[in-house]
Design a protein around this motif. Structure first.
Motif, PDB file in Angstrom:
ATOM      1  N   ASP A  72       2.979   9.741  -3.070  1.00  0.00           N
ATOM      2  CA  ASP A  72       3.845  10.426  -2.120  1.00  0.00           C
ATOM      3  C   ASP A  72       3.465  10.106  -0.679  1.00  0.00           C
ATOM      4  N   LEU A  73       2.172  10.035  -0.418  1.00  0.00           N
ATOM      5  CA  LEU A  73       1.726   9.708   0.937  1.00  0.00           C
ATOM      6  C   LEU A  73       2.194   8.313   1.342  1.00  0.00           C
ATOM      7  N   VAL A  74       2.146   7.392   0.402  1.00  0.00           N
ATOM      8  CA  VAL A  74       2.551   6.013   0.707  1.00  0.00           C
ATOM      9  C   VAL A  74       4.072   5.891   0.725  1.00  0.00           C
ATOM     10  N   GLY A  75       4.734   6.401  -0.306  1.00  0.00           N
ATOM     11  CA  GLY A  75       6.170   6.186  -0.435  1.00  0.00           C
ATOM     12  C   GLY A  75       7.037   7.107   0.404  1.00  0.00           C
ATOM     13  N   LEU A  76       6.591   8.362   0.596  1.00  0.00           N
ATOM     14  CA  LEU A  76       7.413   9.326   1.321  1.00  0.00           C
ATOM     15  C   LEU A  76       6.948   9.530   2.758  1.00  0.00           C
ATOM     16  N   ASP A  77       5.645   9.539   2.960  1.00  0.00           N
ATOM     17  CA  ASP A  77       5.115   9.819   4.292  1.00  0.00           C
ATOM     18  C   ASP A  77       4.801   8.557   5.091  1.00  0.00           C
ATOM     19  N   GLY A  78       4.736   7.403   4.411  1.00  0.00           N
ATOM     20  CA  GLY A  78       4.446   6.157   5.105  1.00  0.00           C
ATOM     21  C   GLY A  78       3.042   6.072   5.664  1.00  0.00           C
ATOM     22  N   ALA A  79       2.059   6.603   4.937  1.00  0.00           N
ATOM     23  CA  ALA A  79       0.682   6.623   5.421  1.00  0.00           C
ATOM     24  C   ALA A  79       0.154   5.211   5.672  1.00  0.00           C
ATOM     25  N   HIS A  80      -0.542   5.043   6.803  1.00  0.00           N
ATOM     26  CA  HIS A  80      -1.190   3.775   7.130  1.00  0.00           C
ATOM     27  C   HIS A  80      -2.645   3.745   6.685  1.00  0.00           C
ATOM     28  N   VAL A  81      -3.224   4.925   6.436  1.00  0.00           N
ATOM     29  CA  VAL A  81      -4.576   5.052   5.902  1.00  0.00           C
ATOM     30  C   VAL A  81      -4.652   6.392   5.197  1.00  0.00           C
ATOM     31  N   VAL A  82      -5.426   6.448   4.103  1.00  0.00           N
ATOM     32  CA  VAL A  82      -5.571   7.666   3.312  1.00  0.00           C
ATOM     33  C   VAL A  82      -7.032   8.093   3.321  1.00  0.00           C
ATOM     34  N   LEU A  83      -7.266   9.397   3.447  1.00  0.00           N
ATOM     35  CA  LEU A  83      -8.612   9.962   3.458  1.00  0.00           C
ATOM     36  C   LEU A  83      -8.758  10.941   2.310  1.00  0.00           C
ATOM     37  N   THR A  84      -9.965  11.018   1.727  1.00  0.00           N
ATOM     38  CA  THR A  84     -10.196  11.986   0.657  1.00  0.00           C
ATOM     39  C   THR A  84     -11.674  12.257   0.503  1.00  0.00           C
TER      40      THR A  84
END
Length: 403
Positions: A72-84
């Motif tokens: 969802d972060l990639v496909g819907l929000d267009g995230a350029h970097v993910v943190l976890t």
């Protein structure tokens, strides 16, 4: 006349345990996201201003939900970097999905050997998209060996390790505790694997008695399981003078379970653990100049809760993402952001994170010192009681054996 260049939007995606069993451990990340939101509202890169949004998705403390959160972060929000951060099963699910989705990811709170092996790789493997900062199992073993020697230089150490990935790696003859213990002249006694959650530790208690490993015990158990083990050992007339425990017991046991009997049992055991961040660490944020003491104090004032170790790491996660978006050749291009992460050497509130000098590709190391949970007026207090490897971190208490 100077003209401001057109703004372009960027997105930092976060997979956080907002609900489920890991939710209490996600509180520091949620706090830092709120506290740093104004600082992260935009970045400048190459003379251009980029507006930044932060998109947070709930892992629900579940691997499959975490994978969907990344999608969802990639496909819907267009995230350029993910943190976890947080979760021995959830974190690998996030990082593997980021690798598949070809989005840069930065993670923490997981020994690097476990990070690599949980993803079906071996040390030396190079991931293209995913980067991690933490410590190694060997670093934990070195800190624990310092603590054991502070109590007794000769006794064997009983090892209470589970039957899962973490326990298997702790037993590993190359990556686990054995090389460090052997170099220190210390004998390890494996008390036998167990499943989580545990229902009975009588077999492990019997082996502890049989092999004379009652004085010193090391583990990576949950708070509930360690309390059960300690209770059954006491009932059998055995009283460990020191228990060292990583993983769950880096957090106060009052945060990991609501059970009052567990709290009482572990307060009595005076468990020692690793310390990767505290208010007394001598670091300062490269993003906003905040010191460790200032961050801990603000968290306590704003939430009414005691500081937690992941607080500093959560702050460092966001510092790292901000830095990568600032220095990437093209921050709108995920491959450029990943390349920037690979070359990052950054001073953060958790210390210097250097991905160019890690023990294996994609890893930056954090230093460790030894701590002990000691009774305090407001609940368990984590005192730094051993700093042999990093004397720049001040001692804040003495190691006290259980009576």
């Amino acid at each position: 006349m100077r003209t401001e260049m057109t703004s372009t939007s960027l997105c930092i995606g976060v997979v956080a345990p907002l609900t489920g069993r890991l939710a209490p451990l996600g509180a520091p990340l949620s706090y830092v996201l709120r506290a740093l939101a104004p600082r992260l509202a935009h970045v400048r890169n190459g003379g251009r201003r980029y507006d930044v949004t932060i998109a947070v998705r709930d892992s629900r403390s579940d691997p499959e939900a975490a994978r969907q959160a990344v999608r969802d972060l990639v496909g819907l929000d267009g995230a350029h970097v993910v943190l976890t951060m947080a979760g021995t099963r959830v974190l690998p699910a996030v990082t593997d999905t980021c690798e598949e989705a070809e989005v840069p990811c930065v993670s923490t709170t997981f020994p690097w050997q476990a990070y690599v092996h949980a993803r079906g790789a071996v040390p030396g493997h190079r991931f293209r998209w995913t980067y991690h900062f933490a410590w190694g199992l060997d670093d934990i073993a070195s800190v624990f060996a310092d603590l054991w020697e502070g109590i007794d230089g000769r006794s064997p150490v009983g090892c209470l390790w589970n039957d899962d990935l973490q326990g298997g790696l702790l037993r590993h003859d190359r990556y686990g505790f054995a090389p460090v213990a052997s170099a220190r002249g210390r004998t390890l006694v494996d008390l036998g694997a167990y499943g989580e959650p545990a229902g009975d530790f009588h077999p492990q208690v019997g082996r502890m008695r049989e092999h004379g490993a009652a004085d010193l015990v090391t583990s990576a158990a949950t708070a509930s399981d360690l309390a059960l083990f300690h209770r059954q050992a006491r009932d059998a007339g055995l009283r460990p003078r020191l228990i060292t425990c990583s993983r769950w017991l880096t957090y106060p046991h009052t945060h990991t379970t609501p059970a009052p009997d567990v709290h009482g049992e572990l307060a009595d055991a005076r468990v020692a653990t690793l310390v990767y961040w505290s208010p007394d660490h001598p670091y300062r944020s490269g993003l906003d100049g905040t010191t460790c003491a200032e961050l801990a104090r603000a968290y306590q004032q704003d939430t009414g809760a005691p500081w937690l170790q992941p607080l500093g790491l959560a702050h460092a996660l966001l510092e790292t993402a901000h830095h990568a978006l600032t220095v990437a050749a093209d921050p709108t291009d995920r491959a450029s952001v990943a390349k920037a992460l690979a070359g990052t050497a950054l001073d953060t509130i958790a210390g210097t994170l250097d991905w160019t000098r890690g023990p294996t590709p994609n890893i930056a190391l954090l230093p460790l010192v030894g701590g002990q949970w000691q009774p305090g007026p407001r609940g368990p207090r984590l005192a730094v009681v051993s700093n042999a490897g990093h004397p720049d971190v001040p001692l804040t208490g003495d190691l006290v054996p259980a009576r």
